[in-house]
Design an enzyme around this catalytic site. Structure first.
Site, PDB file in Angstrom:
ATOM      1  N   TYR A  53       0.842  -1.184   0.000  1.00 50.90           N
ATOM      2  CA  TYR A  53       0.000   0.000   0.000  1.00 50.90           C
ATOM      3  C   TYR A  53       0.885   1.245   0.000  1.00 50.90           C
ATOM      4  O   TYR A  53       2.094   1.179   0.271  1.00 50.90           O
ATOM      5  CB  TYR A  53      -0.862   0.051   1.257  1.00 50.90           C
ATOM      6  N   GLU A  99      -5.535  -1.503   8.557  1.00 51.50           N
ATOM      7  CA  GLU A  99      -5.466  -1.330  10.004  1.00 51.50           C
ATOM      8  C   GLU A  99      -4.550  -0.161  10.358  1.00 51.50           C
ATOM      9  O   GLU A  99      -3.925  -0.125  11.411  1.00 51.50           O
ATOM     10  CB  GLU A  99      -5.022  -2.615  10.715  1.00 51.50           C
ATOM     11  N   ASN A 157      -9.632   0.664  -2.787  1.00 48.75           N
ATOM     12  CA  ASN A 157      -9.340  -0.557  -2.027  1.00 48.75           C
ATOM     13  C   ASN A 157     -10.613  -1.083  -1.381  1.00 48.75           C
ATOM     14  O   ASN A 157     -11.224  -0.380  -0.583  1.00 48.75           O
ATOM     15  CB  ASN A 157      -8.303  -0.284  -0.937  1.00 48.75           C
ATOM     16  N   GLU A 158     -11.000  -2.285  -1.740  1.00 47.81           N
ATOM     17  CA  GLU A 158     -12.207  -2.917  -1.200  1.00 47.81           C
ATOM     18  C   GLU A 158     -13.382  -1.932  -1.186  1.00 47.81           C
ATOM     19  O   GLU A 158     -14.139  -1.853  -0.213  1.00 47.81           O
ATOM     20  CB  GLU A 158     -11.944  -3.458   0.208  1.00 47.81           C
ATOM     21  N   GLU A 234      -5.678 -10.499  -1.584  1.00 46.01           N
ATOM     22  CA  GLU A 234      -5.332 -10.573  -0.164  1.00 46.01           C
ATOM     23  C   GLU A 234      -5.687 -11.962   0.329  1.00 46.01           C
ATOM     24  O   GLU A 234      -6.856 -12.260   0.604  1.00 46.01           O
ATOM     25  CB  GLU A 234      -6.093  -9.518   0.652  1.00 46.01           C
TER      26      GLU A 234
END
Length: 585
Positions: A53, A99, A157-158, A234
């Site tokens: 990332y 996270e 992202n997602e 992932e």
């Protein structure tokens, strides 16, 4: 120059069929001196690609002020991967989750009360594009089409787990291609209908994220994308930890079994994580699946990954290498020499600096009618101290911090009255006010901004106001405490340790002959932050599961090393111990 593309179910690199076997390693969670070590271990495991990332808040900590040095030197990280013969996949989304604090977005976005995140909101897109104007030109020479190692880049992202704003996604795609990002673009989402429908972008490869049920996930992806390779972007080989959780682990055998399923399906894979690293400083994120379900992430990002937090190969490392060897011809496992570790032993911290006496030395008072949030004052992370006076007399009533974010110690005339935590709605504070009145001080800790889900747009500090009974209290003096500069602290020697009455800084000196990796144990301490030679190592908390903090050797120096600890509640022994092994709980 090189090309990376796909035709039907197969990837091609320079027209040679290729399967991507990748591992996630975040440059911003590892000291730069160890990047080479971690990348060599990735390659030795059989991976041909590294994925990372890009953390926007690390690179643009203040609007228009950019950082690409030290741990933020992403160009050097990618160049090094290329020098070692690895491909690179980059995920430079404005949002990364990971996270990581606020999912990688800079907190200064929230200084605009009308800001809307992750959607086609022109003010948000203007900030993204200004960031891309600086970031993407640095990446352009590193693209495989320009002779570099980057073969693919992600759009958002997602996103399908958050929204379905296709205009927004297409804007990001156009922002990248118009700045010369002419490599394969991709998205990654959960393998569910709503997520794929919300997150896919025409002209970009869709990939899926999962930790098990491989065939089900790939079959769902093929429903939406029948004429393309299947890839698990992932592969969750385990998970992260929150404070007061147990440390998450997954057996090496189970992780290897699911990897075998992925590769037997002719799938490509990216381990999340291959090496987790550390949430240094105040960069840990938090989760909140409900309004009241706030869960901050610990400092360690060990992730029970194939390489542990200190970069050592685990049983899982060798188990997945054995599976990879079934599909890729591998030679002997040639690992770098182990990084030495030392148990420096017990260190007494004999100097003390109570926080209340340091406020004017490390901050500047701000006067306002009502308490302001960190974001409105231009503060990113750390602590914020509020002070006011309640006139008396008043009968007993409840003291309320309305919408506290996240944890507050409340002092009345300098004595701790209560610790309030947004995660604990049961704790109440009630008192009466004597005729002479009461001085009220509140130290609020930002425990990490939410990094995933629908509740990310939150402010830190006191976000609504403070009430005594029904009455909001006014006339506040505020000190911002990001703790980025502790040089103004004034320490004094103390004798026998007495009960700590307020948050205090402790200081000691560790003398080192040979700087090596070590692990800092906090037995007897309660909650706080540790600094080594001015570097914010991160938070500790006796709630666990983390019992020790990883100290990379490059943070130490030969000779004297200054250790400063901000302890919020108290310690039974003003000493720490440096071990040669971690304790993750």
């Amino acid at each position: 120059m090189a090309t990376f593309h796909f035709s039907g179910p197969t990837f091609y690199y320079n027209d040679q069929p290729t399967r991507i076997i990748s591992g996630a390693i975040h440059y911003f969670r590892i000291v730069p001196e160890y990047w080479r070590d971690r990348l060599l271990k990735l390659k030795a495991c059989g991976c041909n690609t590294v994925e990372t990332y890009v953390a926007w808040n690390l690179h643009e900590p203040q609007k228009g002020e950019f950082c690409f040095e030290g741990m933020a030197d992403i160009v050097r990280f990618i160049e090094l991967a290329g020098e070692l013969g690895l491909h690179v996949m980059v995920r430079p989304s404005p949002y990364i989750c990971a996270e990581w604090e606020f999912g990688g977005m800079p907190s200064w976005l929230l200084a605009d009360p009308g800001m809307r995140l992750r959607c086609y909101h022109p003010p948000f897109l203007e900030h993204v594009d200004a960031y891309y104007d600086v970031l993407l030109p640095k990446l352009k020479p590193l693209l495989c089409t320009n002779g570099g190692p980057i073969i693919a880049m992600q759009i958002e992202n997602e996103y399908g787990s958050y929204g379905n704003d296709k205009r927004y996604l297409n804007h990001l795609k156009e922002s990248m291609t118009s700045r010369g990002m002419d490599v394969l673009l991709f998205t990654s989402d959960g393998a569910e209908d709503s997520m794929l429908q919300g997150g896919m972008v025409p002209g970009a490869l869709a990939t899926v994220n999962f930790g098990s049920r491989t065939k089900e996930a790939f079959d769902k992806l093929r429903e939406y994308q029948p004429d393309a390779p299947v890839m698990c972007m992932e592969y969750w080989d385990e998970w992260f930890d929150h404070w007061s959780d147990e440390h998450h682990t997954r057996s090496a055998g189970d992780a290897a079994h699911v990897l075998d399923e992925i590769l037997s399906e002719n799938g490509s894979v990216n381990f999340y994580m291959f090496h987790g690293g550390t949430n240094f400083g105040f960069y840990n994120g938090a989760n909140a699946h409900t309004v009241d379900g706030y869960e901050p992430t610990i400092t360690s990002y060990d992730y029970d990954a194939p390489l542990n937090e200190a970069g050592e190969p685990t049983e899982k490392y060798f188990a997945i290498r054995e599976v990879i060897s079934k599909y890729v011809e591998l030679g002997p496992c040639e690992l770098p020499a182990p990084i030495p570790k030392r148990a420096y032993g017990r260190l007494e911290l004999k100097e003390l600096a109570p926080l209340s006496a340091q406020l004017d030395a490390i901050s500047t008072p701000i006067h306002s009618a009502y308490p302001e949030t960190m974001e409105m004052l231009g503060q990113d992370y750390g602590f914020i101290h509020y002070n006011t006076f309640i006139t008396g007399p008043r009968p007993k009533d409840e003291f309320v911090i309305q919408n506290l974010r996240d944890r507050a110690q409340v002092f009345l005339n300098g004595k701790l009255a209560a610790t309030l935590d947004r995660r604990d709605s049961e704790t109440k504070l009630e008192f009466d006010v004597p005729s002479e009145g009461l001085q009220v001080s509140i130290l609020v800790e930002n425990m990490g901004r939410i990094n995933y889900g629908p509740f990310m747009r939150e402010y830190k500090g006191i976000t609504e106001g403070v009430r005594f009974g029904r009455q909001f209290l006014s006339e506040w003096t505020t000190y911002m405490l990001p703790l980025t500069d502790l040089t103004g602290l004034k320490f004094e020697d103390f004798g026998a340790l007495s009960e700590q009455s307020e948050p205090s800084f402790y200081r000691g000196t560790l003398t080192v002959v040979e700087p090596c990796d070590t692990f800092l144990s906090f037995d007897g301490w309660t909650k706080g932050v540790v600094f080594i030679n001015g570097y914010n190592l991160g938070r500790y908390w006796n709630l666990g599961p983390q019992k020790t903090m990883y100290v990379p050797g490059p943070l130490l120096k030969q000779g004297a090393n200054e250790i400063i600890i901000l302890e919020l509640h108290g310690t039974s022994d003003a000493a720490v111990t440096f071990l040669d092994q971690p304790d993750l709980g």
